[in-house]
Motif scaffolding. Structure first.
Motif, short mmCIF file in Angstrom:
data_model
loop_
_atom_site.label_atom_id
_atom_site.label_comp_id
_atom_site.label_asym_id
_atom_site.label_seq_id
_atom_site.Cartn_x
_atom_site.Cartn_y
_atom_site.Cartn_z
N GLU A 212 -2.91 7.27 9.56
CA GLU A 212 -3.43 8.63 9.48
C GLU A 212 -2.36 9.66 9.12
N GLY A 213 -1.12 9.20 8.96
CA GLY A 213 -0.04 10.10 8.61
C GLY A 213 0.38 11.01 9.76
N LYS A 214 0.11 10.59 11.00
CA LYS A 214 0.41 11.43 12.16
C LYS A 214 1.56 10.89 13.01
N ILE B 58 5.99 -0.30 8.23
CA ILE B 58 5.12 0.78 7.82
C ILE B 58 5.89 2.09 7.96
N GLU B 59 5.78 2.95 6.95
CA GLU B 59 6.50 4.23 6.94
C GLU B 59 5.50 5.38 6.96
N GLU C 83 0.86 -1.19 0.00
CA GLU C 83 0.00 0.00 0.00
C GLU C 83 0.89 1.23 0.00
N ASP C 84 0.54 2.21 -0.85
CA ASP C 84 1.36 3.42 -0.98
C ASP C 84 0.43 4.60 -1.24
N ASN C 85 0.31 5.48 -0.25
CA ASN C 85 -0.54 6.65 -0.42
C ASN C 85 0.09 7.84 0.30
N TYR D 99 0.82 6.98 4.25
CA TYR D 99 1.74 5.94 4.70
C TYR D 99 2.13 5.01 3.55
N LYS D 100 3.18 4.23 3.77
CA LYS D 100 3.56 3.12 2.90
C LYS D 100 3.60 1.86 3.76
N LEU D 101 2.97 0.80 3.29
CA LEU D 101 2.90 -0.45 4.03
C LEU D 101 3.51 -1.57 3.19
#
Length: 280
Positions: A277-279, A236-237, A207-209, A212-214
């Motif tokens: 959530e990018g937090k 996860i990044e 997953e890449d958005n 995050y990247k998973l």
């Protein structure tokens, strides 16, 4: 006295090797609140998360975290690394022809996604066992053993046929050791070419958005008592920070929806820990 010093030195070396191939759990934060995700899915298991920024490790069920189990399809990470390094896989699009045999998943469903000629990237994504069995045969047992020894993979036992030792309970690895492996893969610290590291990291990305990247690899197999063994191993990044994780699942013998259970547990835990959530 000399014998004592030699013995002490050997013990120190062994301890150092163990620590190099795993992540220390001595300073781990035990989080028993994560138990509910396993209970909801009627399975046992453990979860481990490493925050690379500060070295903090969060663990649920440390008793299982340091036990070894068959890697099942998580071994495709290493099979890919060795295959690319040795040329058994020429590149991530290398095709292997379908042998015409229809495979069945443990739950009884036909593995329809495997029934065609396939390249490495797709084979990794759909976890095509037959593709990677052929890769292992092309690598050969002696070469495979050399690389398994070189990276110190679990118990390093590849007994039985070269195309099934990661499925037949000869080769075993602990969740803690899996965590150490994916961390070294991420930072190009395994004894493979940098380009090989990069190719395998690329196929692990799921997953890449913008949030995050998973990246991960899953696995499903059975131990000697026919218990269901499940894995989800990766990282996860978020905001340029990386966190490594391992979900390990042990379910009673019988039919279970491991693919759904595995995802439910991992996603639920990561959400509780504040991801997606990018937090972070």
């Amino acid at each position: 006295m000399r014998s004592f010093r030699i013995t002490g030195f050997v013990s120190l070396v062994i301890a150092s090797i163990f620590l190099f191939n795993s992540c220390s759990v001595n300073k781990a934060k035990i989080d028993n609140s994560l138990k509910k995700y396993f209970d909801e899915n009627k399975v046992d298991g453990c979860f481990t998360l490493l925050n690379n920024a500060d070295g903090q490790i969060t663990v649920y069920n440390m008793a299982l975290d340091t036990q070894r189990f068959l890697p099942a399809s998580t071994f495709k990470i290493v099979n890919s690394l060795i295959g690319l390094q040795t040329g058994a896989i020429t590149n991530d699009t290398m095709m292997i022809k379908w042998d015409g045999k229809v495979r069945i998943f443990p739950g009884g469903d036909t593995a329809k996604d495997w029934n065609k000629d396939m390249g490495m990237t797709e084979a990794f994504k759909v976890s095509n066992v037959a593709y990677y069995q052929e890769v292992a045969r092309r690598i050969g047992k002696d070469t495979m053993q050399h690389w398994i020894d070189s990276i110190g993979y679990g118990n390093k036992n590849i007994g039985g046929p070269v195309d099934s030792f990661w499925l037949n309970n000869h080769l075993k690895i602990s969740p803690d050791e899996q965590l150490g492996l994916v961390k070294k893969l991420y930072f190009d610290q395994l004894p493979f070419r940098k380009g090989v590291h990069e190719q395998v990291k690329n196929v692990m990305l799921q997953e890449d958005n913008t949030a995050y990247k998973l990246s991960y690899k899953t696995g499903w197999g059975f131990d000697e008592q026919k218990n269901n063994i499940g894995w989800q191993v990766g990282w996860i990044e978020e905001n340029n920070h990386v966190y490594f994780f391992v979900t390990f699942i042990k379910g009673a013998p019988g039919d279970i929806d491991m693919r759904t259970i595995r995802k439910n547990i991992t996603t639920g835990i990561l959400k509780q820990l504040g991801f997606f959530e990018g937090k972070k």
